[in-house]
Design a protein around this motif. Sequence first.
Motif, mmCIF file in Angstrom:
data_model
loop_
_atom_site.group_PDB
_atom_site.id
_atom_site.type_symbol
_atom_site.label_atom_id
_atom_site.label_comp_id
_atom_site.label_asym_id
_atom_site.label_seq_id
_atom_site.Cartn_x
_atom_site.Cartn_y
_atom_site.Cartn_z
ATOM 1 N N GLN A 43 46.625 34.876 31.765
ATOM 2 C CA GLN A 43 46.228 35.632 33.159
ATOM 3 C C GLN A 43 45.966 37.059 32.895
ATOM 4 O O GLN A 43 46.830 37.798 33.307
ATOM 5 C CB GLN A 43 46.743 35.268 34.339
ATOM 6 C CG GLN A 43 46.682 33.735 34.594
ATOM 7 C CD GLN A 43 47.556 33.123 35.535
ATOM 8 O OE1 GLN A 43 48.732 33.652 35.602
ATOM 9 N NE2 GLN A 43 47.298 32.236 36.355
ATOM 10 N N ASP A 100 43.063 44.181 42.844
ATOM 11 C CA ASP A 100 44.034 42.838 42.574
ATOM 12 C C ASP A 100 43.384 41.680 43.372
ATOM 13 O O ASP A 100 43.475 40.573 42.923
ATOM 14 C CB ASP A 100 45.428 43.309 43.083
ATOM 15 C CG ASP A 100 46.387 44.153 42.321
ATOM 16 O OD1 ASP A 100 45.950 44.198 41.130
ATOM 17 O OD2 ASP A 100 47.278 44.807 42.691
ATOM 18 N N TRP A 101 43.072 42.053 44.680
ATOM 19 C CA TRP A 101 42.394 40.948 45.526
ATOM 20 C C TRP A 101 41.144 40.626 44.814
ATOM 21 O O TRP A 101 41.112 39.349 44.808
ATOM 22 C CB TRP A 101 42.158 41.553 46.751
ATOM 23 C CG TRP A 101 41.245 40.562 47.841
ATOM 24 C CD1 TRP A 101 42.051 39.579 48.601
ATOM 25 C CD2 TRP A 101 39.723 40.814 48.153
ATOM 26 N NE1 TRP A 101 40.884 38.966 49.013
ATOM 27 C CE2 TRP A 101 39.600 39.616 49.146
ATOM 28 C CE3 TRP A 101 38.910 41.469 47.655
ATOM 29 C CZ2 TRP A 101 38.449 39.347 49.356
ATOM 30 C CZ3 TRP A 101 37.736 41.297 47.882
ATOM 31 C CH2 TRP A 101 37.317 40.055 48.910
ATOM 32 N N LEU A 150 41.857 34.915 38.000
ATOM 33 C CA LEU A 150 43.201 34.826 37.516
ATOM 34 C C LEU A 150 43.777 33.444 37.744
ATOM 35 O O LEU A 150 44.381 32.778 36.977
ATOM 36 C CB LEU A 150 44.213 35.743 37.830
ATOM 37 C CG LEU A 150 43.836 37.336 37.494
ATOM 38 C CD1 LEU A 150 45.014 38.309 38.063
ATOM 39 C CD2 LEU A 150 43.813 37.551 36.083
ATOM 40 N N ASP A 151 43.493 32.912 38.962
ATOM 41 C CA ASP A 151 43.866 31.521 39.473
ATOM 42 C C ASP A 151 43.220 30.629 38.403
ATOM 43 O O ASP A 151 43.670 29.398 38.263
ATOM 44 C CB ASP A 151 43.644 31.298 40.918
ATOM 45 C CG ASP A 151 44.655 32.056 41.748
ATOM 46 O OD1 ASP A 151 45.597 32.497 41.317
ATOM 47 O OD2 ASP A 151 44.033 32.382 42.759
ATOM 48 N N TYR A 196 34.063 33.849 48.420
ATOM 49 C CA TYR A 196 35.401 34.321 47.821
ATOM 50 C C TYR A 196 36.413 32.846 47.762
ATOM 51 O O TYR A 196 37.242 32.840 46.773
ATOM 52 C CB TYR A 196 36.090 35.175 48.706
ATOM 53 C CG TYR A 196 37.337 35.672 47.977
ATOM 54 C CD1 TYR A 196 37.550 36.730 47.141
ATOM 55 C CD2 TYR A 196 38.591 35.266 48.431
ATOM 56 C CE1 TYR A 196 38.716 37.248 46.366
ATOM 57 C CE2 TYR A 196 39.808 35.706 48.090
ATOM 58 C CZ TYR A 196 39.952 36.631 46.947
ATOM 59 O OH TYR A 196 41.088 36.935 46.390
ATOM 60 N N TYR A 197 36.302 32.159 48.786
ATOM 61 C CA TYR A 197 37.408 30.905 48.826
ATOM 62 C C TYR A 197 36.938 29.714 48.429
ATOM 63 O O TYR A 197 37.458 28.986 48.333
ATOM 64 C CB TYR A 197 37.635 30.863 50.527
ATOM 65 C CG TYR A 197 38.755 32.040 50.844
ATOM 66 C CD1 TYR A 197 40.012 32.187 50.351
ATOM 67 C CD2 TYR A 197 38.257 32.974 51.772
ATOM 68 C CE1 TYR A 197 40.574 33.227 50.658
ATOM 69 C CE2 TYR A 197 38.958 33.987 52.076
ATOM 70 C CZ TYR A 197 40.130 34.203 51.554
ATOM 71 O OH TYR A 197 41.199 35.341 52.124
ATOM 72 N N LYS A 249 40.523 40.262 41.798
ATOM 73 C CA LYS A 249 40.901 39.750 40.459
ATOM 74 C C LYS A 249 41.398 38.256 40.621
ATOM 75 O O LYS A 249 41.251 37.482 39.830
ATOM 76 C CB LYS A 249 41.683 40.344 39.542
ATOM 77 C CG LYS A 249 41.072 41.779 38.987
ATOM 78 C CD LYS A 249 42.263 42.223 38.030
ATOM 79 C CE LYS A 249 43.523 42.514 38.664
ATOM 80 N NZ LYS A 249 44.689 43.103 37.754
ATOM 81 N N GLN A 250 41.922 37.983 41.691
ATOM 82 C CA GLN A 250 42.784 36.846 42.105
ATOM 83 C C GLN A 250 42.039 35.586 41.858
ATOM 84 O O GLN A 250 42.785 34.711 41.179
ATOM 85 C CB GLN A 250 43.387 36.821 43.403
ATOM 86 C CG GLN A 250 44.627 36.138 43.700
ATOM 87 C CD GLN A 250 45.807 36.472 42.747
ATOM 88 O OE1 GLN A 250 45.999 37.479 42.500
ATOM 89 N NE2 GLN A 250 46.111 35.190 42.016
#
Length: 243
Positions: free
Chosen positions: A54, A39-40, A46-47, A123-124, A42-43
């Motif tokens: 999504q 989930d982390w 998805l965002d 990532y960010y 994929k975020q």
Amino acid sequence: MFEGIKPHLAELRTRLAYSVLSIIVLFGISFIFYEPILDWMKQPLLDAMPEGQQMMIATGVAEAFFTAIKVAFFAGIILALPIIFWQFWMFVAPGLYDNEKKMVVPFVASATIMFLMGASFAYYVVVPFGFEFLVNFGNTIVTVTPRIGEYVGFFTKIMVGFGISFELPVITFFFAVLGLVTDQSLKSFFKYAVIIIFILASLLTPPDVLTQLLMAGPMIILYGISIMIAKIVNPAQSDEDED
């Protein structure tokens, strides 16, 4: 000659065995918790996807299972980084001076932190920009529905690539301590380093200029920092100094 090599090979096997064992153990633990890890992962994608679209798909019967293995393996390697770096240091420690051997904790800590900093930057910062461009390009013509297995492979490649690239100052410090590089040698190699950096950026990031620059830019800055580190640790001696 070969008798002198055998102890080093035996030591290398031992250190590799410890590293692999740590990855296997942490892989098993990570597999239990693969869903929140996934989930982390994929975020960011998805965002970047439009509201109401999504979702991700699996096109093969076993794709979800093998994706879970990929996720757990990736997490296992990340969690095992301190152990891996420790084992690397233990392998090279016999060739170091006593005062250099004491640097094991700073080396392990700095190497782990720099890898995590590189992965976090990807990532960010890099991943959201890259996926935003790729997902929304042509979204009036097609609807993007990514395959989960393909995405996880792509994601891990970017994370590991950025993590390794951020190790440059740590590697430079280590080589400078051993006398293998100087600030002058790094300066002389700079123009070739820039070419290599942009080639790596094109291979490890999505195929758009922005994300490639987001990787190449920090790597060039890190190379500059590495030159300063080498200048402090093992500065090049001028001819006048040598005389």
